[in-house]
Every structure is written in C-alpha cells, then in structure tokens.
Design a protein around this motif. Structure first.
Motif, PDB file in Angstrom:
ATOM      1  N   SER A   1       0.749  -1.154  -0.179  1.00 42.62           N
ATOM      2  CA  SER A   1       0.047   0.018  -0.096  1.00 42.62           C
ATOM      3  C   SER A   1       1.090   1.265  -0.156  1.00 42.62           C
ATOM      4  CB  SER A   1      -1.111   0.142   1.233  1.00 42.62           C
ATOM      5  OG  SER A   1      -0.181  -0.021   2.454  1.00 42.62           O
TER       6      SER A   1
ATOM      7  N   ASP B   1      -3.859   2.787   1.458  1.00 38.81           N
ATOM      8  CA  ASP B   1      -3.887   1.842   0.500  1.00 38.81           C
ATOM      9  C   ASP B   1      -3.805   2.605  -0.740  1.00 38.81           C
ATOM     10  OD1 ASP B   1      -4.311  -0.507  -0.725  1.00 38.81           O
ATOM     11  OD2 ASP B   1      -6.777  -0.506  -0.414  1.00 38.81           O
TER      12      ASP B   1
ATOM     13  N   ASN C   1     -14.115   4.755   5.504  1.00 40.45           N
ATOM     14  CA  ASN C   1     -13.973   4.312   4.200  1.00 40.45           C
ATOM     15  C   ASN C   1     -14.133   2.873   4.072  1.00 40.45           C
ATOM     16  OD1 ASN C   1     -12.205   3.370   1.976  1.00 40.45           O
ATOM     17  ND2 ASN C   1     -11.504   5.663   1.869  1.00 40.45           N
ATOM     18  N   PRO C   2     -14.861   2.694   2.820  1.00 40.77           N
ATOM     19  CA  PRO C   2     -15.152   1.055   2.773  1.00 40.77           C
ATOM     20  C   PRO C   2     -14.058   0.249   2.628  1.00 40.77           C
ATOM     21  CG  PRO C   2     -15.779   2.518   0.803  1.00 40.77           C
ATOM     22  CD  PRO C   2     -15.570   3.544   1.912  1.00 40.77           C
ATOM     23  N   ARG C   3     -12.935   0.844   2.186  1.00 40.14           N
ATOM     24  CA  ARG C   3     -11.686  -0.061   1.985  1.00 40.14           C
ATOM     25  C   ARG C   3     -10.913  -0.388   3.464  1.00 40.14           C
ATOM     26  NH1 ARG C   3      -7.801   1.129  -3.040  1.00 40.14           N
ATOM     27  NH2 ARG C   3      -8.861   3.207  -3.103  1.00 40.14           N
ATOM     28  N   THR C   4     -11.272   0.827   4.099  1.00 41.43           N
ATOM     29  CA  THR C   4     -10.680   0.604   5.613  1.00 41.43           C
ATOM     30  C   THR C   4     -11.491  -0.587   6.368  1.00 41.43           C
ATOM     31  OG1 THR C   4     -10.425   2.986   5.811  1.00 41.43           O
ATOM     32  CG2 THR C   4      -9.979   1.647   7.720  1.00 41.43           C
ATOM     33  N   ARG C   5     -12.567  -0.700   6.065  1.00 41.07           N
ATOM     34  CA  ARG C   5     -13.457  -1.529   6.782  1.00 41.07           C
ATOM     35  C   ARG C   5     -13.162  -2.966   6.428  1.00 41.07           C
ATOM     36  NH1 ARG C   5     -18.120   2.377   6.629  1.00 41.07           N
ATOM     37  NH2 ARG C   5     -18.702   1.697   4.587  1.00 41.07           N
ATOM     38  N   ASP C   6     -13.193  -3.034   4.793  1.00 39.02           N
ATOM     39  CA  ASP C   6     -12.784  -4.285   4.258  1.00 39.02           C
ATOM     40  C   ASP C   6     -11.328  -5.056   4.869  1.00 39.02           C
ATOM     41  OD1 ASP C   6     -13.063  -6.337   2.290  1.00 39.02           O
ATOM     42  OD2 ASP C   6     -11.344  -5.313   1.185  1.00 39.02           O
ATOM     43  N   PHE C   7     -10.382  -3.781   4.945  1.00 40.38           N
ATOM     44  CA  PHE C   7      -9.067  -4.355   5.415  1.00 40.38           C
ATOM     45  C   PHE C   7      -9.127  -4.967   6.937  1.00 40.38           C
ATOM     46  CE2 PHE C   7      -5.131  -3.091   7.710  1.00 40.38           C
ATOM     47  CZ  PHE C   7      -4.328  -3.957   7.309  1.00 40.38           C
TER      48      PHE C   7
ATOM     49  N   SER D   1     -11.640  -6.148   8.539  1.00 38.45           N
ATOM     50  CA  SER D   1     -12.602  -7.014   8.530  1.00 38.45           C
ATOM     51  C   SER D   1     -11.599  -8.411   8.147  1.00 38.45           C
ATOM     52  CB  SER D   1     -13.699  -7.166   7.644  1.00 38.45           C
ATOM     53  OG  SER D   1     -13.358  -7.363   6.209  1.00 38.45           O
ATOM     54  N   LYS D   2     -10.541  -8.067   7.621  1.00 39.81           N
ATOM     55  CA  LYS D   2      -9.737  -9.427   7.042  1.00 39.81           C
ATOM     56  C   LYS D   2      -8.590  -9.481   8.110  1.00 39.81           C
ATOM     57  CE  LYS D   2     -10.229  -9.074   2.071  1.00 39.81           C
ATOM     58  NZ  LYS D   2      -9.679  -8.254   1.076  1.00 39.81           N
TER      59      LYS D   2
END
Lengths: 227, 246
Positions: free
Chosen positions: B43, B215, B234-240, B242-243
């Motif tokens: 990133s 990212d 941010n959706p990408r923060t949420r996505d990261f 969650s993983k």
C-alpha cells in the motif's frame, strides 16, 4: 621406458638441477605472483573505487578496460607487455621481467576490481541503510560499516586470485623470465628428459597451490568464526 | 511553537520504475505524537516512512522536518537524519561490531559524544532493554528480539527527536514480539514522537494518538484509534480491518 627408469631420471634431475627448479623457478614464480597480486590489489581497489564514481565517463572507461582485459587472453596481454610496451615507452628501458610484471599486474587488477566490487555488493544493503539513517555520510558508511564486512568476502577471494596467478605466471615462460615453467624448458633443453622435467615441475606447482588453498580455507573459516 | 508539526509532507510522489507507489501523500506529525500507519501489503506505508528520512527520495513533493525542507538538494540530509531514529524490519545491526560498539559508533563518529560518555550511555540504554550482559558480544548470536531491542537503543543513542519504526516486529518469532513492543511502548510513554508502520493492530490501537490507513499509495483515512478501529468510514478501511485478526 619403464617406471623405474623414470623414477631414476627424476632423482637424477633433482640431484643435478634442484637449484634450477627449487631456487630459481620457485622464487621467480612466487616473486612474480606476489608482485602481481600486491600491485594488482592496489590498482584493482582504485578501479573498484572509480567504478563507484559520480562521473559516468570514469565509470565507462573503467568498465571498458575491465571488459577488454577479461575478454582477451592473458598470453596476448603478455605479448603486448613484452613487445609493445618497451616500444611505446623506450625511455624507461624496461627489462623483460618488468614488462611481464606490468602486463600481469594490469591483468590481475581487472579481476581484483571485480572481486572487490562483488565483495562490497555482497554486504546487505540494509547495513548501508541503517548507517545512513543514523546520520553517517556515504564515506563514513563505506569505511566503517561496509568495507569491514566486505573484507571478509574479499580477502579469501584475493587469496584464490594469488593461487590462480601462480599458475598463470607459467605463461611468462614464453619469454623465458626464469619462473618454474622456464626451469622446465631449461632442464628439458639440457637433458632431453621431457616427461621427467614436466613431472617435477607439475608436482612443485601442485604442492604450492594445494598448500596455499588449504591455508586460505583455514584463514577463511577463522574469519567467519569471528562473527 | 508546538503548533508547528515536527514532520510535514506535501504531496509526496514516489515510483519504482512503472510502479507508482506513493500518489500524493500530505501528512503531518506533531511533537510527541504517536502515529501508526496500517494498510495492506504494497500500500506504500513503508515507502512513505522511508521517505521521511530520505532513504527513498520522492520524485515530487516536499518533506519538512522541524521546519526545514529536507528534499531541498542544498540541505545536508545527514545532519537531519541524526535527529530521526529508524528501526528496520530486519534489524540491520552491525555484525562486525560488538553490541556496545553498535550503539556508540554513530554518536562518537559524528562527534556528539566522547567515547567515554557514549560508553556510559550505551550501558545505561542496554540496561533499560535488558541486554547489558551482552555488551561485549558480537550480535551474531542474539535472538531476533534481542537484535531488534539493540537496533532500537542504537537509534536512541543519537538522541533523536522522532523515531521511525518500519514493521519492527514483522520478522520476529511470535514469542519475541512482546518484548520488542514493550520497549516501544515504554518509549512512547516517555513522550517520544513516533511513526510506526505495523501489522500489530492491537498494538496500534493501544499506543497511537492517531492511526493512518493507507492503500494504493494514498492515505485513505486518518483518525484516533477508536475512530479507525471502531467506526471506520472508508469502505476499504472496513474491508481491510475485517480481514485482519484483532
């Protein structure tokens, strides 16, 4: 020609000509190799240093030089040193021995510069980064951090270069400068005992290079153990 | 005075060949602030951190450190690096020097201290991280955790104004992560300004004043640990998040 005859001839040759082989031959071979590697190392270091120069033209010239030396036979370079060098600078009145030395030194410097360059390159780049991050400049980093570590890679390789040179100097016998292979030519000429002379010289070469290789290996192991 | 950030970057861009790694990062770090940078591999977080002390030279943009633009070619970056300690993922301790010499080399060479002063300070620092008995050993036989603790005090010996940590525990065996994190924790508790690139989410949450999520070469979100970890926008923060295991 029986085995016993050969053995007897070898003993006879050693008794008659031992000084030609062991004194003249060995000392000239070692002298040539020592001079070559010593000055080759100095010149090679300068070349390696120059290859890190800021100036592209300096780097270009050195690269071209190293490639030409490594890309042509050493015998050709010896011919060049023997015939052309004294012609180009007659004022110096170079002896055959000196001319051959110069040619060997030039040849060796090209190889040594590569040895040094790769020895430096083998030091982990993280070492440089750590030193620079502490505020050391490029020069301090090279002298205090990189070179002391690179020496561990370079010294054994220089030792091997020395062993190589002991064998390469045999080519200088083309010009009868007195090293071991010249001893062979002399004794063979005087006695016509070709095989026996060759065996003697071969054994001497082998004993010298084998011993040295072992000494270098021990030295290398000691150095690694120091970490 | 304290309003002036210690580090301020303006529109940093960095590429490696065709790969555009940093795409305009403008950030700031205030004195005594602890900033963690999280985000997926590739990133640009490490590259951003390495730009801060010019180990990577950005093609575009500026970096102000204590008010000086250190991307300016006329500035002697070596002087400013003395004030920025850095800790690397792979420790990079100097194997040819003893543990103590690892620490004293830079302060003595750069004339910040006499050998005696540096030796005294080295012993004090080694005591603090429990390595005093190794002072005269070469670091070769130290464990990863010990090497990293040594690397941290080596940087501290220059008495830096800010510490940059580049994934300081990523190369460690799991059982050694704690000892290194403890050293860092103590350091930031003492008020050391720090920028930390890390995959240790719990650690980032615990010690940071601010967390940056990066990212694709950009800072996508920045906020307090609870904002980032509990209510990411941010959706990408949420996505990261969650993983990753918390």
């Amino acid at each position: 020609m029986s085995f016993t005859t050969i053995c007897e001839n070898i003993v006879m040759l050693l008794r008659e000509y031992w000084h030609v082989f062991l004194i003249e031959g060995v000392s000239y071979t070692l002298l040539l190799s020592v001079i070559t590697v010593f000055f080759g190392a100095i010149l090679g270091s300068l070349l390696a240093l120059g290859k890190r120069s800021r100036f592209r033209i300096v780097r270009g010239i050195i690269t071209a030089f190293v490639e030409v030396i490594r890309g042509t036979p050493i015998l050709l370079q010896l011919y060049f040193g023997y015939f052309i060098l004294p012609m180009m600078v007659p004022a110096l009145n170079l002896s055959a021995f000196t001319s051959i030395c110069i040619a060997l030194v030039i040849n060796s410097s090209a190889y040594v510069s590569e040895v040094i360059r790769s020895g430096i390159q083998a030091v982990d780049h993280g070492q440089t980064e750590a030193a620079r991050s502490l505020g050391l400049n490029a020069r301090q980093t090279m002298l205090r951090i990189v070179l002391p570590q690179a020496v561990k890679n370079i010294l054994p390789a220089l030792g091997n270069e020395f062993v190589m040179m002991i064998k390469e100097t045999s080519l200088a016998s083309t010009f009868f400068v007195g090293e071991l292979m010249t001893s062979y030519l002399k004794v063979k000429g005087a006695t016509w005992l070709n095989l026996e002379s060759l065996i003697i010289v071969g054994v001497i070469y082998f004993v010298i290079t084998f011993t040295l290789s072992k000494v270098i290996a021990v030295f290398e192991r000691r150095m690694r153990a120091g970490e | 005075m304290n309003n002036e950030p210690m580090i301020r970057t303006v529109n940093l861009h960095k590429s490696f060949g065709a790969l555009h790694v940093l795409k305009g990062v403008s950030e700031h770090v205030s004195p005594q602030e602890v900033v963690s940078i999280i985000g997926p591999s590739g990133s640009g977080k490490s590259t951003f951190l390495r730009c801060l002390n010019m180990l990577e030279v950005p093609e575009e943009g500026q970096i102000f450190f204590e008010g000086v633009d250190i991307t300016d070619k006329k500035v002697d970056v070596n002087l400013h690096r003395q004030k920025m300690g850095m800790v690397f993922q792979l420790f990079n301790v100097f194997p040819h020097l003893t543990v103590k010499q690892n620490i004293t080399l830079a302060p003595v060479l750069l004339k910040k201290k006499s050998q005696q002063e540096a030796d005294d300070m080295a012993m004090e620092l080694l005591n603090r991280v429990g390595l005093a008995d190794k002072a005269d050993n070469k670091p070769g036989r130290l464990s990863g955790g010990q090497k990293q603790r040594l690397a941290i005090v080596r940087a501290l010996a220059m008495e830096p104004d800010v510490m940059l940590f580049d994934e300081p525990t990523s190369a460690l065996d799991p059982e050694m992560v704690g000892e290194v994190l403890d050293v860092i924790k103590n350091l930031v508790k003492g008020g050391m300004t720090s920028v930390i690139v890390t995959h240790e989410m719990g650690f980032a949450k615990e010690i940071s004043d601010r967390v940056l999520f990066m990212d694709d070469g950009m800072v996508l979100e920045s906020g307090t640990p609870s904002e980032i970890f509990n209510t990411p926008q941010n959706p990408r923060t949420r996505d990261f998040l969650s993983k990753v295991l918390m």
